[in-house]
Design a protein around this motif. Structure first.
Motif, PDB file in Angstrom:
ATOM      1  N   GLU A 189      41.950 -18.869 -96.491  1.00 41.19           N
ATOM      2  CA  GLU A 189      40.837 -18.263 -95.772  1.00 41.19           C
ATOM      3  C   GLU A 189      41.130 -16.784 -95.623  1.00 41.19           C
ATOM      4  O   GLU A 189      42.235 -16.390 -95.243  1.00 41.19           O
ATOM      5  CB  GLU A 189      40.647 -18.908 -94.399  1.00 41.19           C
ATOM      6  N   HIS A 241      34.777 -36.806 -83.125  1.00 37.30           N
ATOM      7  CA  HIS A 241      34.162 -35.729 -83.903  1.00 37.30           C
ATOM      8  C   HIS A 241      32.879 -36.256 -84.538  1.00 37.30           C
ATOM      9  O   HIS A 241      32.652 -37.472 -84.620  1.00 37.30           O
ATOM     10  CB  HIS A 241      35.111 -35.195 -84.970  1.00 37.30           C
ATOM     11  N   ALA A 301      31.971 -35.173 -87.701  1.00 38.47           N
ATOM     12  CA  ALA A 301      32.074 -34.935 -89.137  1.00 38.47           C
ATOM     13  C   ALA A 301      31.967 -36.248 -89.905  1.00 38.47           C
ATOM     14  O   ALA A 301      32.063 -37.339 -89.336  1.00 38.47           O
ATOM     15  CB  ALA A 301      33.387 -34.238 -89.460  1.00 38.47           C
ATOM     16  N   GLU A 354      37.324 -34.244 -93.219  1.00 40.00           N
ATOM     17  CA  GLU A 354      36.345 -33.172 -93.054  1.00 40.00           C
ATOM     18  C   GLU A 354      36.494 -32.526 -91.684  1.00 40.00           C
ATOM     19  O   GLU A 354      36.454 -31.296 -91.557  1.00 40.00           O
ATOM     20  CB  GLU A 354      34.938 -33.715 -93.229  1.00 40.00           C
ATOM     21  N   ALA A 355      36.698 -33.342 -90.650  1.00 41.99           N
ATOM     22  CA  ALA A 355      36.892 -32.813 -89.299  1.00 41.99           C
ATOM     23  C   ALA A 355      38.155 -31.966 -89.234  1.00 41.99           C
ATOM     24  O   ALA A 355      38.174 -30.890 -88.604  1.00 41.99           O
ATOM     25  CB  ALA A 355      36.963 -33.963 -88.299  1.00 41.99           C
ATOM     26  N   TYR A 360      39.552 -30.355 -91.713  1.00 39.12           N
ATOM     27  CA  TYR A 360      39.292 -29.119 -92.463  1.00 39.12           C
ATOM     28  C   TYR A 360      38.549 -28.109 -91.582  1.00 39.12           C
ATOM     29  O   TYR A 360      38.887 -26.923 -91.560  1.00 39.12           O
ATOM     30  CB  TYR A 360      38.473 -29.436 -93.708  1.00 39.12           C
ATOM     31  N   LEU A 361      37.579 -28.593 -90.843  1.00 44.91           N
ATOM     32  CA  LEU A 361      36.820 -27.700 -89.960  1.00 44.91           C
ATOM     33  C   LEU A 361      37.708 -27.123 -88.872  1.00 44.91           C
ATOM     34  O   LEU A 361      37.583 -25.949 -88.505  1.00 44.91           O
ATOM     35  CB  LEU A 361      35.646 -28.454 -89.332  1.00 44.91           C
ATOM     36  N   THR A 379      40.008 -24.401 -90.524  1.00 45.16           N
ATOM     37  CA  THR A 379      39.340 -23.145 -90.881  1.00 45.16           C
ATOM     38  C   THR A 379      38.812 -22.395 -89.669  1.00 45.16           C
ATOM     39  O   THR A 379      38.326 -21.271 -89.808  1.00 45.16           O
ATOM     40  CB  THR A 379      38.163 -23.411 -91.844  1.00 45.16           C
ATOM     41  N   SER A 380      38.911 -22.983 -88.484  1.00 45.15           N
ATOM     42  CA  SER A 380      38.457 -22.305 -87.278  1.00 45.15           C
ATOM     43  C   SER A 380      39.616 -21.729 -86.479  1.00 45.15           C
ATOM     44  O   SER A 380      39.404 -21.081 -85.451  1.00 45.15           O
ATOM     45  CB  SER A 380      37.654 -23.259 -86.376  1.00 45.15           C
TER      46      SER A 380
END
Length: 252
Positions: free
Chosen positions: A215, A236, A238, A243-244, A246-247, A250-251
């Motif tokens: 990122e 979550h 997602a 997927e959760a 990953y989010l 990236t946050s």
């Protein structure tokens, strides 16, 4: 770095690698090591994934830092030539002259990698067997479906059993059945470090031993797939725990 990483020769190592375009830093990696197995390269658009793959494939020289491929420092032209012999690369949107026959294209890729002429026929046959296209070896590329063309692309990347295989978004545009077949082919690549760039979380879950998340040109996560999944919150919305996770990653 683990004891295993110190004792097993890495397929690729990056140390202090940066890539700058005018006043913008596209890539800034302190350290990254790729060992045998499948590593998924993920991250938002513009994260630096394509830049990283172009550096690893030796298509681009970094602005600063050191890149070593299979123990070869890519500091001189002759070193880069040597390194390219152990690199297989499938770019996104793989396309070739459709008049080629399948076996001839794979043999040409072997020749470009510097495989001795007397070894090319056997190397070509082995590569086509691995992607289950040996029975189409004399067909012209224009007769193949999109999924078959992608498998030919993998054959050109793995012919001669390179130590580092780089696959850029290899399942984009494939239907679910083709993607499943393609994953099976990728999982069958042995004795190599395989770096797969993808935006598809399902591919990551089905393929990866490890995940590198980029990122803003920096490595935000570099660990096992299971460790990434552990970042997912208990509750979550997602589609999946991965997927959760990953989010979350990236946050941060």
């Amino acid at each position: 770095m683990t004891i295993q990483q110190r004792t097993v020769k890495a397929a690729a190592e990056l140390d202090g690698v940066t890539q700058k375009y005018r006043n913008r830093t596209a890539l800034n990696i302190d350290s990254l090591t790729l060992l045998k197995g499948i590593t998924a390269l993920v991250g938002p658009n513009g994260a630096g994934k394509s830049t990283l793959m172009s550096i690893l494939s030796t298509a681009r020289r970094p602005t600063s830092g050191h890149v070593t491929i299979d123990g070869i420092p890519t500091t001189t032209r002759s070193h880069i030539v040597d390194a390219r012999r152990v690199i297989g690369y499938l770019p996104q949107g793989f396309s070739v002259d459709t008049s080629f026959r399948v076996a001839d294209l794979v043999a040409y890729a072997a020749w470009l990698r510097g495989i001795p002429g007397e070894e090319i026929p056997d190397a070509t046959k082995k590569a086509l067997e691995k992607v289950d296209l040996i029975d189409r070896s004399r067909d012209r590329i224009k007769k193949l479906s999109g999924g078959m063309l992608q498998r030919v692309g993998i054959a050109t990347a793995i012919v001669g059993e390179p130590r580092l295989v780089i696959l850029d978004e290899p399942t984009v545009g494939l239907d679910p059945r083709q993607r499943a077949l393609f994953r099976e082919v990728i999982r069958g690549i042995s004795n190599a470090a395989v770096l797969v760039s993808t935006h598809l979380i399902d591919d990551v879950d089905a393929l990866a031993d490890r995940v590198v998340l980029l990122e803003d040109g920096e490595v935000r996560f570099n660990d096992t797939l299971e460790t990434l999944k552990e970042l997912a919150p208990a509750q979550h919305s997602a589609h999946s725990d991965l997927e959760a996770a990953y989010l979350v990653a990236t946050s941060q």
